[in-house]
Structure formats: structure tokens, C-alpha cells
Design a protein around this motif. Sequence first.
Motif, PDB file in Angstrom:
ATOM      1  N   VAL A  88      -7.088  -3.036  11.708  1.00  0.00           N
ATOM      2  CA  VAL A  88      -7.050  -4.022  10.628  1.00  0.00           C
ATOM      3  C   VAL A  88      -6.255  -5.271  10.982  1.00  0.00           C
ATOM      4  O   VAL A  88      -6.369  -6.289  10.299  1.00  0.00           O
ATOM      5  CB  VAL A  88      -6.478  -3.408   9.325  1.00  0.00           C
ATOM      6  CG1 VAL A  88      -7.302  -2.207   8.886  1.00  0.00           C
ATOM      7  CG2 VAL A  88      -5.011  -3.040   9.459  1.00  0.00           C
ATOM      8  N   SER A 143      -6.630   6.245   6.898  1.00  0.00           N
ATOM      9  CA  SER A 143      -7.959   5.701   6.584  1.00  0.00           C
ATOM     10  C   SER A 143      -7.768   4.466   5.709  1.00  0.00           C
ATOM     11  O   SER A 143      -7.994   4.501   4.499  1.00  0.00           O
ATOM     12  CB  SER A 143      -8.813   6.758   5.863  1.00  0.00           C
ATOM     13  OG  SER A 143     -10.102   6.253   5.581  1.00  0.00           O
ATOM     14  N   LEU A 144      -7.349   3.374   6.310  1.00  0.00           N
ATOM     15  CA  LEU A 144      -6.980   2.180   5.552  1.00  0.00           C
ATOM     16  C   LEU A 144      -8.201   1.522   4.922  1.00  0.00           C
ATOM     17  O   LEU A 144      -9.218   1.323   5.594  1.00  0.00           O
ATOM     18  CB  LEU A 144      -6.267   1.181   6.473  1.00  0.00           C
ATOM     19  CG  LEU A 144      -4.900   1.622   7.003  1.00  0.00           C
ATOM     20  CD1 LEU A 144      -4.376   0.615   8.023  1.00  0.00           C
ATOM     21  CD2 LEU A 144      -3.910   1.800   5.860  1.00  0.00           C
ATOM     22  N   PRO A 145      -8.102   1.163   3.634  1.00  0.00           N
ATOM     23  CA  PRO A 145      -9.252   0.586   2.919  1.00  0.00           C
ATOM     24  C   PRO A 145      -9.375  -0.921   3.124  1.00  0.00           C
ATOM     25  O   PRO A 145      -9.484  -1.683   2.161  1.00  0.00           O
ATOM     26  CB  PRO A 145      -8.936   0.932   1.461  1.00  0.00           C
ATOM     27  CG  PRO A 145      -7.441   0.901   1.395  1.00  0.00           C
ATOM     28  CD  PRO A 145      -6.965   1.422   2.729  1.00  0.00           C
ATOM     29  N   PHE A 146      -9.366  -1.353   4.373  1.00  0.00           N
ATOM     30  CA  PHE A 146      -9.444  -2.777   4.688  1.00  0.00           C
ATOM     31  C   PHE A 146     -10.437  -3.003   5.817  1.00  0.00           C
ATOM     32  O   PHE A 146     -10.661  -2.127   6.655  1.00  0.00           O
ATOM     33  CB  PHE A 146      -8.067  -3.324   5.102  1.00  0.00           C
ATOM     34  CG  PHE A 146      -6.984  -3.084   4.095  1.00  0.00           C
ATOM     35  CD1 PHE A 146      -6.973  -3.754   2.885  1.00  0.00           C
ATOM     36  CD2 PHE A 146      -5.980  -2.165   4.347  1.00  0.00           C
ATOM     37  CE1 PHE A 146      -5.983  -3.520   1.942  1.00  0.00           C
ATOM     38  CE2 PHE A 146      -4.980  -1.919   3.425  1.00  0.00           C
ATOM     39  CZ  PHE A 146      -4.990  -2.604   2.215  1.00  0.00           C
ATOM     40  N   LEU A 187       0.838  -1.206   0.000  1.00  0.00           N
ATOM     41  CA  LEU A 187       0.000   0.000   0.000  1.00  0.00           C
ATOM     42  C   LEU A 187       0.866   1.246   0.000  1.00  0.00           C
ATOM     43  O   LEU A 187       1.839   1.340   0.753  1.00  0.00           O
ATOM     44  CB  LEU A 187      -0.929   0.009   1.213  1.00  0.00           C
ATOM     45  CG  LEU A 187      -1.870   1.227   1.324  1.00  0.00           C
ATOM     46  CD1 LEU A 187      -3.230   0.798   1.858  1.00  0.00           C
ATOM     47  CD2 LEU A 187      -1.288   2.318   2.233  1.00  0.00           C
ATOM     48  N   GLU A 219      -5.691   2.973  13.090  1.00  0.00           N
ATOM     49  CA  GLU A 219      -6.119   2.247  11.889  1.00  0.00           C
ATOM     50  C   GLU A 219      -5.394   0.905  11.759  1.00  0.00           C
ATOM     51  O   GLU A 219      -5.998  -0.112  11.411  1.00  0.00           O
ATOM     52  CB  GLU A 219      -5.867   3.104  10.646  1.00  0.00           C
ATOM     53  CG  GLU A 219      -6.960   4.092  10.351  1.00  0.00           C
ATOM     54  CD  GLU A 219      -8.240   3.395   9.939  1.00  0.00           C
ATOM     55  OE1 GLU A 219      -8.385   3.056   8.755  1.00  0.00           O
ATOM     56  OE2 GLU A 219      -9.098   3.149  10.810  1.00  0.00           O
ATOM     57  N   VAL A 245      -2.373  -1.655  -3.503  1.00  0.00           N
ATOM     58  CA  VAL A 245      -3.492  -0.809  -3.109  1.00  0.00           C
ATOM     59  C   VAL A 245      -2.999   0.621  -2.937  1.00  0.00           C
ATOM     60  O   VAL A 245      -2.019   0.873  -2.239  1.00  0.00           O
ATOM     61  CB  VAL A 245      -4.131  -1.289  -1.787  1.00  0.00           C
ATOM     62  CG1 VAL A 245      -5.275  -0.370  -1.381  1.00  0.00           C
ATOM     63  CG2 VAL A 245      -4.610  -2.732  -1.913  1.00  0.00           C
ATOM     64  N   SER A 246      -3.690   1.553  -3.572  1.00  0.00           N
ATOM     65  CA  SER A 246      -3.441   2.972  -3.342  1.00  0.00           C
ATOM     66  C   SER A 246      -4.301   3.408  -2.168  1.00  0.00           C
ATOM     67  O   SER A 246      -5.523   3.281  -2.205  1.00  0.00           O
ATOM     68  CB  SER A 246      -3.793   3.792  -4.593  1.00  0.00           C
ATOM     69  OG  SER A 246      -3.640   5.173  -4.338  1.00  0.00           O
ATOM     70  N   GLY A 247      -3.670   3.887  -1.108  1.00  0.00           N
ATOM     71  CA  GLY A 247      -4.450   4.215   0.075  1.00  0.00           C
ATOM     72  C   GLY A 247      -3.707   5.095   1.048  1.00  0.00           C
ATOM     73  O   GLY A 247      -2.512   5.360   0.908  1.00  0.00           O
ATOM     74  N   ASP A 248      -4.434   5.525   2.064  1.00  0.00           N
ATOM     75  CA  ASP A 248      -3.971   6.478   3.058  1.00  0.00           C
ATOM     76  C   ASP A 248      -3.832   5.778   4.408  1.00  0.00           C
ATOM     77  O   ASP A 248      -4.766   5.089   4.856  1.00  0.00           O
ATOM     78  CB  ASP A 248      -4.992   7.626   3.141  1.00  0.00           C
ATOM     79  CG  ASP A 248      -4.591   8.734   4.087  1.00  0.00           C
ATOM     80  OD1 ASP A 248      -3.609   8.569   4.832  1.00  0.00           O
ATOM     81  OD2 ASP A 248      -5.279   9.767   4.095  1.00  0.00           O
TER      82      ASP A 248
END
Length: 271
Positions: free
Chosen positions: A143, A110-113, A83, A139, A104-107
Motif C-alpha cells: 500500500v 489484509s489492509l483494505p487499501f 486503522l 501488505e 478504518v476498521s481493518g486487519d
Amino acid sequence: MSQAVSLHLDASLALCEEKNAIKDAFSRAAATYDQSAAFQRRVGHELMSLLPDWQEKTVLDLGCGTGYFSEQIAKHGAQVIALDLSEQMLEHARARCGDALQYVSGDAESLPFADNSVDVVFTSLALQWCNDLSLPLREMKRVVRPGGMILFSTLLDGSLYELKQAWSQVDSRQHVNTFLTLKQVNLALAQAGSANHHLECQTLIERYPSALALMKDLKGIGATHLSEGREAGLVGKRTFIQLENTYREFQLDDGFVPATYQVCFGAINND
């Protein structure tokens, strides 16, 4: 619109602009990162050594950059999710590691998981770019599955003090980012509810033939964005000559100059 709402929107906009500026700085450095990342690899290998067994674990490499440690962790038998905030960095990671990894492109804030979706989070020298350290810590804790682990490294106050002091003799502008104190890291851990953790702080010194060589490495890895929202490297030749002269007060006996980093290594057991 009330004043409170207006101030909240202004703050949110400023944070968004800050994050985009950081993303742009690292995106511009994607092609040069590997040539300038010797220190990052030194720290990352030290961080990897904190977990002896990666076999069959699902690992999130948060802030993967060009995928060097994603590749290293995968070679140890883990299933890796790479990521990064920068799509350009992810392109280089994919070119290095191929289709065996998930990208994964993410921050980090605010993890997209989903909750409890990975066994380990590995993040080396990425968290210092977050505005509030407790947010990515919270975060990551969310996860990681119960019994899993979070491994992180981040820079502390006192890092690059030679560069900061040399610049202070050249002009009054800020050229070096400020970093958290160990006390602030501990506070962020408490705010994130990470009670079961171990921290180790090390002073690591890199040697360079010149101050300019150090500055080129910092630019090469994308570490040019300042927390107050300006770029650090836009100065003229004469100013660089002044910097070189002032940095020479730190010169070592062999003619090289040091760059000192204060590094915090953290291991969090997710109970």
C-alpha cells in the motif's frame, strides 16, 4: 472432505478465533488504555523521530489504538488514516482527533487499501500480535507508494523476562507471551521482499512500584491475550501474592521493580 482440506479449515478457524480474541482483549481495554500506555508512548515517540518531515504526507497509522499518535502525526501536517482491529479503540480515537482524520476498521494482514495509496505507514507495538510477521510487512509494502516509507516497532524475545521468570516460580502455566527473535524479524523482512531497511534494537526498562502495578498496566492496554489462546490474568489473590514475592528478587535499590523490554525499531524504504 479430504484430510488436507479439513486440516486447512481447522487452521483457518483457529487463526480467526485467535484474531477475534485479540480484538476482544483490546476492545475491553479501550477505556483504560491511555492511563496505562506510558511505555507505548515512549516507544512511539522514538519511532516518530525516525522521520523528520511528516508535512503533507498521507500516513496510515496501523494499530492506532486510541489515536494518540494519529493526533501527533496530524499535528505535524500529515493527512492521517487511523486503522485498528477494534471498533472500540477507533471510537476513542475519533473522540480524541475529531473528523479531520479517516477512521478504518481493518486487519494488518489484509489492509483494505489500494496499491500505492499512502506515503508512510506508521505502526508502533502492534505487529507482535500478528501470527506471521511477513504478512503485514508484505501488505504495508503493497500500500506504500514507491519512494515511501514504513516505520515500525515491535517487541523481541527477552521482553518481560523478569515477569516470565517470576511466574515460572509460581506455577507451570504460560502467563507471558513469547516474542520473535531478531533473526526471525530479519527472515520475515526477507520473505516480504523488504531488502532496503534499517533495524535498531534497544533495551528499554520501565519501573513499577510492584509486580501488581505492572500487571495492571498490561491489562490496561489489553495485552492479556496469550498466543496459545488463553487469557493471562485470571488468577487468585494468593497467586498474586506469590508472584509479588518472587518478583522482588529483581527489586532495585529505590524499592521499585523493573520491567525490561527488547524493542526493535525498523525503517523500510519502499523502492
